[in-house]
Design an enzyme around this catalytic site. Sequence first.
Site, PDB file in Angstrom:
ATOM      1  N   PRO A   2       0.826  -1.207   0.000  1.00  0.00           N
ATOM      2  CA  PRO A   2       0.000   0.000   0.000  1.00  0.00           C
ATOM      3  C   PRO A   2       0.864   1.263   0.000  1.00  0.00           C
ATOM      4  O   PRO A   2       1.926   1.299   0.620  1.00  0.00           O
ATOM      5  CB  PRO A   2      -0.794  -0.132   1.308  1.00  0.00           C
ATOM      6  N   GLU A   3       0.396   2.282  -0.699  1.00  0.00           N
ATOM      7  CA  GLU A   3       1.146   3.524  -0.791  1.00  0.00           C
ATOM      8  C   GLU A   3       0.514   4.584   0.099  1.00  0.00           C
ATOM      9  O   GLU A   3      -0.467   4.322   0.791  1.00  0.00           O
ATOM     10  CB  GLU A   3       1.246   3.942  -2.255  1.00  0.00           C
ATOM     11  N   LYS A  51       4.043   5.493   5.027  1.00  0.00           N
ATOM     12  CA  LYS A  51       3.375   4.197   4.944  1.00  0.00           C
ATOM     13  C   LYS A  51       3.176   3.560   6.320  1.00  0.00           C
ATOM     14  O   LYS A  51       2.820   2.391   6.427  1.00  0.00           O
ATOM     15  CB  LYS A  51       4.174   3.247   4.049  1.00  0.00           C
ATOM     16  N   ARG A 253      11.862  -3.057  -6.937  1.00  0.00           N
ATOM     17  CA  ARG A 253      10.563  -3.663  -7.158  1.00  0.00           C
ATOM     18  C   ARG A 253      10.208  -3.564  -8.626  1.00  0.00           C
ATOM     19  O   ARG A 253      10.856  -2.875  -9.393  1.00  0.00           O
ATOM     20  CB  ARG A 253       9.512  -2.969  -6.280  1.00  0.00           C
TER      21      ARG A 253
END
Length: 282
Positions: A2-3, A51, A253
């Site tokens: 999640p950002e 985050k 990523r």
Amino acid sequence: MPEGDTIWQVARRLHAALAGRVLTRADLRVPRFATSDLTGRTVLDVTPRGKHLLARIEGGLTLHSHLRMDGAWRVHPTGERPRGGPEHQIRAILGNAESTAYGYRLPVLELVRTAEESRVVGHLGPDLLGPDWDPEEAVRRLCADPARPLGEALLDQRNLAGIGNVYKSELAFLAAVSPWLPVGDLGDEVPERLVATAHRLLEANKERPDRRTTTTARFPGTPLHVYGREGRACLRCGARVRKADAEPGNGDRITYWCPGCQPGPTRSGGGADSTSRTRHID
């Protein structure tokens, strides 16, 4: 993972359910804090920081959590059976007379003194959705290592907090530069535009819990320019969007980009990404 906009939404839900109410149930299912008793204390607020999630509790305590890839918080009316996964995956329960929050698969869960929150979030750069957002400081941090690839610098939460893999790919596309271009090669005005665009997009999307969007109304049905669009036509030039898988061991990523719109080094071309030195900090 999640950002920042997603974490902001989670914090808002938790705050609405818990803040100002006395805990009638509190269960931290991690060995270090399993005997901690928070019942009878009032939850003061739930605040996002990049985050990270900070649930501040009466008595000078803060419950710090981070979702990383698989974690989730779910809120249900008290007495209703939770539906976020198998019960053995629950790591935290915070409940009051009306609502109960369940934390599933939380890889980071710790109880710290509120006065010592800097120990867990003090390393973070300016928070894109925080009240103390500082674009000039974010630009300074982003450009501090000129040799660092842009995508890696954007993901490093010490530079600016809240960007994840989706925004990394989308921001590089919107700036029309390769994610592997060294930050020092961006030019004088690009870092400032990148930071401003990141802030604008996260601010807009924090109110869109169902659909994150980085495109304009010209592209109905296509919310993102490149992320998740491998092999499809670029919305800008028609070239096929490409994907680079995460490289094991260096903290990178998955990356999406358009070879037509984003000239510069690529992973396959032995570009700047091959010099990655630091793991990203969440």
